[in-house]
Scaffold this motif. Sequence first.
Motif, PDB file in Angstrom:
ATOM      1  N   ASP A  19      11.920  23.660 -30.123  1.00  0.00           N
ATOM      2  CA  ASP A  19      12.092  24.366 -28.852  1.00  0.00           C
ATOM      3  C   ASP A  19      12.270  25.869 -29.073  1.00  0.00           C
ATOM      4  N   HIS A  20      11.357  26.452 -29.851  1.00  0.00           N
ATOM      5  CA  HIS A  20      11.493  27.875 -30.157  1.00  0.00           C
ATOM      6  C   HIS A  20      11.228  28.728 -28.927  1.00  0.00           C
ATOM      7  N   GLY A  23      17.366  19.703 -23.296  1.00  0.00           N
ATOM      8  CA  GLY A  23      17.060  18.936 -24.494  1.00  0.00           C
ATOM      9  C   GLY A  23      17.093  17.448 -24.249  1.00  0.00           C
ATOM     10  N   GLN A  79      14.101  20.269 -31.947  1.00  0.00           N
ATOM     11  CA  GLN A  79      12.779  19.745 -32.265  1.00  0.00           C
ATOM     12  C   GLN A  79      11.683  20.684 -31.767  1.00  0.00           C
ATOM     13  N   VAL A 107      11.863  27.975 -25.759  1.00  0.00           N
ATOM     14  CA  VAL A 107      13.036  27.933 -24.892  1.00  0.00           C
ATOM     15  C   VAL A 107      14.137  28.819 -25.457  1.00  0.00           C
ATOM     16  N   ALA A 132      20.040  25.099 -28.077  1.00  0.00           N
ATOM     17  CA  ALA A 132      18.731  24.665 -27.593  1.00  0.00           C
ATOM     18  C   ALA A 132      18.316  23.481 -28.442  1.00  0.00           C
ATOM     19  N   GLY A 133      17.249  22.819 -28.039  1.00  0.00           N
ATOM     20  CA  GLY A 133      16.781  21.647 -28.775  1.00  0.00           C
ATOM     21  C   GLY A 133      16.440  21.980 -30.213  1.00  0.00           C
ATOM     22  N   HIS A 145      15.614  25.001 -14.583  1.00  0.00           N
ATOM     23  CA  HIS A 145      15.465  25.866 -15.754  1.00  0.00           C
ATOM     24  C   HIS A 145      15.238  27.318 -15.338  1.00  0.00           C
TER      25      HIS A 145
END
Length: 236
Positions: free
Chosen positions: A21-22, A62, A19, A24, A16-17, A209
């Motif tokens: 992206d918790h 991302g 930056q 997600v 996952a990203g 998504h």
Amino acid sequence: MSAQATPFKPLIGFTAGTQGDHGVAFLLRLAIWLAGGRTTRLKRTPDERDGVMPDGLLFGGGLDIDPARYAGDEAFESQIDHRRDDLEWSWMDWADSARVPALGICRGLQMLNVHAGGDLHQTLDPDIIAAWPTTALEYLVFRKPIRIERGSHLEAATGATTLDVNSLHLQAVRNPAPGFSVVARERASDGIQGIEADEPALRMGVQYHPEMLLHQPTSRSLFRYFVDRCRGNGAD
């Protein structure tokens, strides 16, 4: 009466990203858990990993993929996470050699395609983007219709040939990689919304998504289909 064997829970490595992206990452973990799997977030390359290797890989959304990886315009303004590109590329190399299934979501679909030799549109038609929502609330309820090819893994996974999805993206698959088939397209623009391949193992990619649509049976069944394929990869 003999005790029933505990079902094998495949281990799904996911990205996952990096930056913030918790949310997600939490949804991806939840989606895999609901589908009967376990998760491990991939933060190191396969060579650096200690312990059990995954039974399947899930690449999440991302930032843009470095255009140098598909002979794109490197002068085009992009937001790139080079470290994540390197990490996912190394895991895709491993997955190809180990014949492990992989699922790509949004950017993840694009990574599957680029790694296998396909390329991307670096920007979409401005008229398409202009119609997209501009607020967080509008984003949550935004949907666009897509059509799904009969006989595809995506149809088998969702049980549908049409879906309304939350697909918002600035880049998209241009030419599918060798061995990949286009299995879903946006109704309005004919843009590619799903690709898949069977070699060297199952490769599925969707441009929307599903982890943000877990209230929908079709999204939960998509993850269950993938986890079941990974279960076959690791079960005795």
